[in-house]
Enzyme design. Structure first.
Site, short mmCIF file in Angstrom:
data_model
loop_
_atom_site.label_atom_id
_atom_site.label_comp_id
_atom_site.label_asym_id
_atom_site.label_seq_id
_atom_site.Cartn_x
_atom_site.Cartn_y
_atom_site.Cartn_z
N TYR A 190 -12.26 -2.37 -3.80
CA TYR A 190 -12.84 -2.40 -2.45
C TYR A 190 -14.36 -2.30 -2.46
CZ TYR A 190 -8.32 -2.19 -0.02
OH TYR A 190 -7.09 -2.48 0.50
N ASN A 245 -2.13 0.14 7.05
CA ASN A 245 -1.68 -1.19 7.44
C ASN A 245 -0.85 -1.92 6.38
OD1 ASN A 245 -3.74 -1.82 5.72
ND2 ASN A 245 -4.88 -3.12 7.14
N HIS A 265 -2.09 -5.32 1.25
CA HIS A 265 -3.36 -5.98 0.92
C HIS A 265 -3.07 -7.39 0.43
CE1 HIS A 265 -7.22 -6.99 -0.83
NE2 HIS A 265 -6.53 -7.48 -1.83
N THR A 285 -5.91 -7.52 10.27
CA THR A 285 -6.15 -6.25 9.59
C THR A 285 -5.70 -5.07 10.45
OG1 THR A 285 -8.05 -7.22 8.48
CG2 THR A 285 -7.95 -4.81 8.55
N PHE A 313 -15.24 3.72 7.03
CA PHE A 313 -13.86 4.00 6.62
C PHE A 313 -13.66 4.02 5.11
CE2 PHE A 313 -14.25 -0.59 7.47
CZ PHE A 313 -13.80 -1.14 6.25
N LYS A 325 0.83 -1.21 0.00
CA LYS A 325 0.00 0.00 0.00
C LYS A 325 0.87 1.27 0.00
CE LYS A 325 -4.05 -2.14 2.18
NZ LYS A 325 -5.03 -2.03 3.31
N ARG A 355 2.11 -6.92 9.15
CA ARG A 355 1.45 -5.80 9.85
C ARG A 355 1.92 -5.69 11.29
NH1 ARG A 355 -4.29 -7.40 7.07
NH2 ARG A 355 -4.29 -5.89 5.36
N GLU A 360 -9.40 -9.93 -8.28
CA GLU A 360 -8.43 -8.85 -8.10
C GLU A 360 -7.27 -8.96 -9.10
OE1 GLU A 360 -7.61 -9.27 -3.89
OE2 GLU A 360 -9.63 -8.57 -3.36
N ARG A 396 -2.16 -14.55 3.86
CA ARG A 396 -2.97 -13.83 4.85
C ARG A 396 -2.40 -14.04 6.26
NH1 ARG A 396 -7.21 -10.19 3.65
NH2 ARG A 396 -8.23 -10.89 5.55
P1 IDP Z 1 -8.01 -6.84 4.99
O1 IDP Z 1 -7.18 -5.78 4.28
O2 IDP Z 1 -7.26 -7.45 6.13
O3 IDP Z 1 -8.62 -7.84 4.06
P2 IDP Z 1 -10.66 -5.63 5.16
O4 IDP Z 1 -11.63 -5.87 6.23
O5 IDP Z 1 -10.93 -6.24 3.81
O6 IDP Z 1 -9.20 -6.05 5.69
O7 IDP Z 1 -10.53 -4.06 5.01
C1 IDP Z 1 -9.89 -3.49 3.89
C2 IDP Z 1 -9.00 -2.36 4.36
O8 IDP Z 1 -9.82 -1.32 4.86
C3 IDP Z 1 -8.05 -2.71 5.50
O9 IDP Z 1 -6.86 -3.33 5.08
C4 IDP Z 1 -7.80 -1.34 6.09
O10 IDP Z 1 -6.86 -0.61 5.30
C5 IDP Z 1 -9.15 -0.67 5.94
N1 IDP Z 1 -9.97 -0.84 7.15
C6 IDP Z 1 -10.61 -1.94 7.55
N2 IDP Z 1 -11.27 -1.73 8.72
C7 IDP Z 1 -11.01 -0.46 9.05
C8 IDP Z 1 -11.40 0.36 10.17
O11 IDP Z 1 -12.10 -0.05 11.08
N3 IDP Z 1 -10.92 1.65 10.16
C9 IDP Z 1 -10.14 2.14 9.17
N4 IDP Z 1 -9.75 1.41 8.12
C10 IDP Z 1 -10.18 0.12 8.06
MG MG Z 2 -10.07 -7.66 2.59
#
Ligand code: IDP
Ligand code: MG
Length: 139
Positions: free
Chosen positions: A49, A112, A115, A91, A57, A9, A102, A126, A85
């Site tokens: 996304y 974070n 992805h 996350t 968010f 990212k 992470r 994707e 993963r």
């Molecule tokens: P992942 O990246 O671990 O698959 P997802 O739930 O798919 O997690 O969320 C996508 C991205 O959205 C996360 O990697 C993070 O950058 C952002 N995100 C997820 N939850 C939150 C939150 O509660 N606050 C802010 N950003 C979030």
């Molecule tokens: Mg995800």
């Protein structure tokens, strides 16, 4: 052989972490079959996304993901979707274990670092969003 889509990212590209992150997946035994530095459009970020549209968010996430270059990749290997993963960690970096990407490189959920696809269906979707079939080498 399974394939997944991983993306360094903008925060991690800006911090100079591309090499260290790639190195972990190489050391694990996975093979990168495509990779490119790119600035993604709002349209591409929104498609990528789409499942998060409407969440609190979401707007910040799209703005962040289009704020600077990302390094988009396709990786191949045994169980690469699930194992990558695991290597990424939770996350939320506050919950990510030390030893994970992470856990070791991030502190905030909205910055974070990486992805990774979460299912075979999303991996294929994707990969197709970011790469042409002919860009995948030896796949
Ligand atoms: P992942 O990246 O671990 O698959 P997802 O739930 O798919 O997690 O969320 C996508 C991205 O959205 C996360 O990697 C993070 O950058 C952002 N995100 C997820 N939850 C939150 C939150 O509660 N606050 C802010 N950003 C979030
Ligand atoms: Mg995800």
């Amino acid at each position: 052989m399974e394939r997944t889509f991983l993306m360094v990212k903008p925060d991690a590209v800006q911090r100079g972490l591309i090499g260290q992150i790639i190195s972990r997946f190489e050391s694990k035994g996975f093979k990168m079959i495509a990779g490119k530095l790119m600035i993604i459009s709002k349209e591409l970020a929104e498609k990528h996304y789409q499942e998060h549209k409407g969440k609190p968010f979401y707007e910040d996430l799209i703005e962040f993901m289009t704020s600077g270059p990302v390094f988009a990749m396709v990786w191949e290997g045994d169980n690469v979707i699930r194992l990558s993963r695991l290597m990424m960690g939770s996350t939320d970096p506050e919950k990510a274990q030390p030893g994970t990407v992470r856990g070791d490189f991030a502190t905030l959920v909205n910055r974070n670092v990486i992805h990774g696809s979460d299912s075979p269906e999303n991996a294929e979707r994707e990969i197709r969003l970011f790469f042409e079939e002919r860009e995948l080498i030896g796949g």
